[in-house]
Design a protein around this motif. Structure first.
Motif, PDB file in Angstrom:
ATOM      1  N   MET A   1      -0.853   5.122 -13.920  1.00  0.00           N
ATOM      2  CA  MET A   1      -1.848   4.323 -13.107  1.00  0.00           C
ATOM      3  C   MET A   1      -0.937   2.980 -12.668  1.00  0.00           C
ATOM      4  O   MET A   1      -1.115   2.362 -11.713  1.00  0.00           O
ATOM      5  CB  MET A   1      -2.925   4.380 -13.558  1.00  0.00           C
ATOM      6  N   VAL A   2      -1.020   1.809 -13.567  1.00  0.00           N
ATOM      7  CA  VAL A   2      -0.134   0.697 -13.084  1.00  0.00           C
ATOM      8  C   VAL A   2       1.347   0.492 -12.353  1.00  0.00           C
ATOM      9  O   VAL A   2       1.233  -0.020 -11.852  1.00  0.00           O
ATOM     10  CB  VAL A   2       0.349  -0.317 -14.633  1.00  0.00           C
ATOM     11  N   ARG A   3       2.136   1.539 -12.171  1.00  0.00           N
ATOM     12  CA  ARG A   3       3.449   2.357 -12.360  1.00  0.00           C
ATOM     13  C   ARG A   3       2.879   2.555 -10.488  1.00  0.00           C
ATOM     14  O   ARG A   3       3.270   1.340  -9.488  1.00  0.00           O
ATOM     15  CB  ARG A   3       4.023   3.111 -12.370  1.00  0.00           C
ATOM     16  N   ALA A   4       1.408   3.144  -9.686  1.00  0.00           N
ATOM     17  CA  ALA A   4       1.433   3.366  -9.080  1.00  0.00           C
ATOM     18  C   ALA A   4       0.881   2.359  -8.045  1.00  0.00           C
ATOM     19  O   ALA A   4       1.018   2.274  -7.223  1.00  0.00           O
ATOM     20  CB  ALA A   4       0.761   4.699  -9.364  1.00  0.00           C
ATOM     21  N   CYS A   5      -0.231   1.838  -8.741  1.00  0.00           N
ATOM     22  CA  CYS A   5      -0.027   0.121  -7.989  1.00  0.00           C
ATOM     23  C   CYS A   5       0.865  -0.478  -7.898  1.00  0.00           C
ATOM     24  O   CYS A   5       0.639  -1.032  -6.871  1.00  0.00           O
ATOM     25  CB  CYS A   5      -2.061   0.130  -9.085  1.00  0.00           C
TER      26      CYS A   5
ATOM     27  N   ASN B   1      -2.934 -11.120  -9.451  1.00  0.00           N
ATOM     28  CA  ASN B   1      -2.143 -12.186  -8.994  1.00  0.00           C
ATOM     29  C   ASN B   1      -0.101 -11.400  -8.150  1.00  0.00           C
ATOM     30  O   ASN B   1       0.708 -11.961  -7.956  1.00  0.00           O
ATOM     31  CB  ASN B   1      -1.023 -13.131  -9.975  1.00  0.00           C
ATOM     32  N   GLY B   2      -0.897 -10.263  -7.131  1.00  0.00           N
ATOM     33  CA  GLY B   2       0.129  -9.777  -5.689  1.00  0.00           C
ATOM     34  C   GLY B   2       1.193  -8.329  -7.194  1.00  0.00           C
ATOM     35  O   GLY B   2       2.053  -7.720  -6.567  1.00  0.00           O
ATOM     36  N   ARG B   3       0.271  -9.038  -8.568  1.00  0.00           N
ATOM     37  CA  ARG B   3       1.722  -7.593  -8.991  1.00  0.00           C
ATOM     38  C   ARG B   3       0.800  -6.188  -8.532  1.00  0.00           C
ATOM     39  O   ARG B   3       1.753  -5.344  -8.182  1.00  0.00           O
ATOM     40  CB  ARG B   3       0.891  -7.063 -10.785  1.00  0.00           C
ATOM     41  N   PHE B   4      -0.520  -5.264  -8.469  1.00  0.00           N
ATOM     42  CA  PHE B   4      -0.444  -4.880  -7.700  1.00  0.00           C
ATOM     43  C   PHE B   4      -0.975  -4.327  -5.843  1.00  0.00           C
ATOM     44  O   PHE B   4      -1.181  -5.756  -6.083  1.00  0.00           O
ATOM     45  CB  PHE B   4      -2.277  -4.061  -8.106  1.00  0.00           C
ATOM     46  N   VAL B   5      -0.364  -4.033  -5.344  1.00  0.00           N
ATOM     47  CA  VAL B   5      -0.962  -4.271  -4.032  1.00  0.00           C
ATOM     48  C   VAL B   5      -1.772  -3.209  -2.995  1.00  0.00           C
ATOM     49  O   VAL B   5      -2.057  -2.050  -3.233  1.00  0.00           O
ATOM     50  CB  VAL B   5       1.200  -3.367  -3.016  1.00  0.00           C
ATOM     51  N   SER B   6      -2.193  -4.553  -2.090  1.00  0.00           N
ATOM     52  CA  SER B   6      -3.330  -3.371  -1.590  1.00  0.00           C
ATOM     53  C   SER B   6      -2.752  -2.729  -0.196  1.00  0.00           C
ATOM     54  O   SER B   6      -2.169  -3.497   0.924  1.00  0.00           O
ATOM     55  CB  SER B   6      -4.928  -4.317  -0.990  1.00  0.00           C
ATOM     56  N   VAL B   7      -2.846  -1.721   0.168  1.00  0.00           N
ATOM     57  CA  VAL B   7      -1.703  -0.896   1.270  1.00  0.00           C
ATOM     58  C   VAL B   7      -2.250  -0.524   3.177  1.00  0.00           C
ATOM     59  O   VAL B   7      -3.684   0.365   2.421  1.00  0.00           O
ATOM     60  CB  VAL B   7      -0.857  -0.017   0.658  1.00  0.00           C
ATOM     61  N   LYS B   8      -1.891  -0.706   3.508  1.00  0.00           N
ATOM     62  CA  LYS B   8      -2.751   0.039   5.052  1.00  0.00           C
ATOM     63  C   LYS B   8      -2.373   1.074   4.701  1.00  0.00           C
ATOM     64  O   LYS B   8      -1.815   2.071   4.612  1.00  0.00           O
ATOM     65  CB  LYS B   8      -1.834  -1.220   5.685  1.00  0.00           C
ATOM     66  N   HIS B   9      -3.745   1.557   5.661  1.00  0.00           N
ATOM     67  CA  HIS B   9      -4.396   2.622   5.368  1.00  0.00           C
ATOM     68  C   HIS B   9      -4.892   3.676   6.247  1.00  0.00           C
ATOM     69  O   HIS B   9      -5.658   2.984   6.609  1.00  0.00           O
ATOM     70  CB  HIS B   9      -4.711   4.081   4.494  1.00  0.00           C
ATOM     71  N   ARG B  10      -4.957   4.697   7.323  1.00  0.00           N
ATOM     72  CA  ARG B  10      -5.939   4.280   8.377  1.00  0.00           C
ATOM     73  C   ARG B  10      -5.934   6.204   8.381  1.00  0.00           C
ATOM     74  O   ARG B  10      -5.341   7.115   7.023  1.00  0.00           O
ATOM     75  CB  ARG B  10      -4.853   4.461   9.628  1.00  0.00           C
ATOM     76  N   VAL B  11      -7.146   6.963   9.590  1.00  0.00           N
ATOM     77  CA  VAL B  11      -7.151   8.229   9.178  1.00  0.00           C
ATOM     78  C   VAL B  11      -6.879   8.910  10.876  1.00  0.00           C
ATOM     79  O   VAL B  11      -6.662   8.223  11.472  1.00  0.00           O
ATOM     80  CB  VAL B  11      -8.038   8.495   8.827  1.00  0.00           C
ATOM     81  N   ALA B  12      -5.877   9.808  10.811  1.00  0.00           N
ATOM     82  CA  ALA B  12      -5.511  10.514  11.852  1.00  0.00           C
ATOM     83  C   ALA B  12      -6.196  11.823  12.356  1.00  0.00           C
ATOM     84  O   ALA B  12      -6.546  12.720  11.430  1.00  0.00           O
ATOM     85  CB  ALA B  12      -4.143  10.895  12.239  1.00  0.00           C
ATOM     86  N   VAL B  13      -7.070  11.864  13.199  1.00  0.00           N
ATOM     87  CA  VAL B  13      -8.137  13.362  13.584  1.00  0.00           C
ATOM     88  C   VAL B  13      -6.657  14.573  13.178  1.00  0.00           C
ATOM     89  O   VAL B  13      -5.564  14.357  14.358  1.00  0.00           O
ATOM     90  CB  VAL B  13      -8.853  13.304  15.038  1.00  0.00           C
ATOM     91  N   GLN B  14      -7.060  15.560  13.260  1.00  0.00           N
ATOM     92  CA  GLN B  14      -6.483  16.640  13.011  1.00  0.00           C
ATOM     93  C   GLN B  14      -7.148  17.635  13.776  1.00  0.00           C
ATOM     94  O   GLN B  14      -8.402  18.187  14.812  1.00  0.00           O
ATOM     95  CB  GLN B  14      -6.511  17.477  11.718  1.00  0.00           C
ATOM     96  N   PRO B  15      -5.904  17.992  14.333  1.00  0.00           N
ATOM     97  CA  PRO B  15      -6.230  19.608  15.739  1.00  0.00           C
ATOM     98  C   PRO B  15      -7.049  20.784  14.802  1.00  0.00           C
ATOM     99  O   PRO B  15      -6.812  21.179  13.663  1.00  0.00           O
ATOM    100  CB  PRO B  15      -4.704  19.907  15.934  1.00  0.00           C
ATOM    101  N   PHE B  16      -7.944  20.724  15.618  1.00  0.00           N
ATOM    102  CA  PHE B  16      -8.692  22.799  15.224  1.00  0.00           C
ATOM    103  C   PHE B  16      -9.255  22.223  13.799  1.00  0.00           C
ATOM    104  O   PHE B  16      -9.611  23.465  12.972  1.00  0.00           O
ATOM    105  CB  PHE B  16      -8.051  23.235  15.366  1.00  0.00           C
TER     106      PHE B  16
END
Length: 318
Positions: free
Chosen positions: A36-40, A243-258
């Motif tokens: 979990m730490v590595r992933a963050c 202190n910046g070790r874990f990163v808050s990353v930009k994300h979004r949601v794209a609408v899907q076809p059908f």
């Protein structure tokens, strides 16, 4: 909250292949802690399996939410302010989304109908269970971050903020109706942003749409499997606290076809008066100044989707 443009149509951008986020098995706590730490640090996102949340609680709230969004528009509007459609935030941003937003530290009020009590009951059970999971994850992250013999007082610093009766945590249901790609351009359901809180736990119905941006200008679709998992991401406050070790990353949601996408997000936040600063035991000197969650929240929610992070977040201590 780094809150895309008012126009919800997707621009021409670089989209990479789907990413398989780290999948953390909570059955092995000591290994999960390290992963979990590595992933963050590397992604700001990960998924958890064998999380212990009863499937019946998850299924019940998902079924009730799907039923709510399937109702005619006038019926949904009876939910009052918790319900919204297309409009996002306070600055005119829009998206292809309808939603319910509820405070997660009090009994929710939804709609005046025969099924409202059933939905409220399902939400209350879900909030209690997801809060417990969020606290467990935060305790594990603290232990892994500090890398020492677990100290109950130290390892629970973050989870105590979530358990506080004045916690400002939020439960949000998002529903993204499908688009017909034969007639419509690809569209954004919810524009690029970071979550301002401490940590987010997200459930979805297994439909694609979530995209993250680890590298500026590059968007990576997140593989929705396994469907039994929770997708977890670092919030702005946790980046400051580590202190910046874990990163808050930009994300979004794209609408899907059908395909209709529905997600349930639990945003774990401290009380409004809580001070946010570098956690004890984290590498010094701190690079962000201290501020209250209420102060940051007010500034963050006055920004547009896609704006740079608020000054409070960027202001380093000289």
């Amino acid at each position: 909250m780094v809150v895309i443009s008012q126009n919800p149509t997707m621009k021409i951008e670089k989209i990479r292949d789907d990413i398989d986020l780290p999948i953390i098995n909570l059955l092995n706590k000591s290994e999960a802690m390290k992963e979990m730490v590595r992933a963050c640090e590397e992604y700001g996102f990960f998924k958890v399996i064998n999380h212990g949340m009863p499937q019946e609680i998850i299924s019940q709230v998902e079924e009730e939410a799907a039923g709510f969004f399937a109702m005619p528009g006038p019926e949904k509007l009876r939910a009052g302010p918790p319900y919204g459609c297309k409009n996002i935030g306070l600055k005119g941003d829009v998206g292809e989304v309808e939603y319910l937003i509820l405070q997660a530290n009090s009994s929710p009020f939804l709609i005046q109908s025969d099924d409202s009590n059933k939905f409220s009951s399902a939400i209350n059970a879900y909030v209690e269970a997801v809060r417990k999971l969020a606290c467990e994850l935060l305790d594990l992250l603290m232990e892994g971050l500090l890398g020492s013999t677990p100290n109950p007082t130290t390892s629970s610093m973050l989870s105590r903020l979530i358990k506080d009766r004045e916690s400002d945590s939020i439960l949000r249901f998002n529903h993204y109706p499908p688009v017909d790609v034969s007639t419509d351009s690809p569209k954004i359901g919810f524009g690029e942003h970071t979550d301002p809180q401490i940590i987010t736990l997200l459930r979805s119905n297994g439909v694609k749409g979530l995209q993250i941006s680890i590298e500026d200008g590059v968007w990576i679709p997140v593989n929705p499997r396994p469907e039994s998992s929770f997708c977890v991401n670092v919030g702005d406050l946790l980046q400051v606290m580590t202190n910046g070790r874990f990163v808050s990353v930009k994300h979004r949601v794209a609408v899907q076809p059908f395909e209709s996408r529905m997600s349930i997000a639990y945003f774990a936040a401290p009380p409004l008066h809580a001070t946010v600063s570098c956690l004890p035991g984290v590498a010094a000197p701190p690079i962000y100044r201290s501020f209250s969650w209420g102060e940051y929240k007010q500034a963050a929610f006055m920004r547009r989707l896609g704006d740079t992070r608020v000054n409070l977040f960027e202001r380093a201590i000289s």
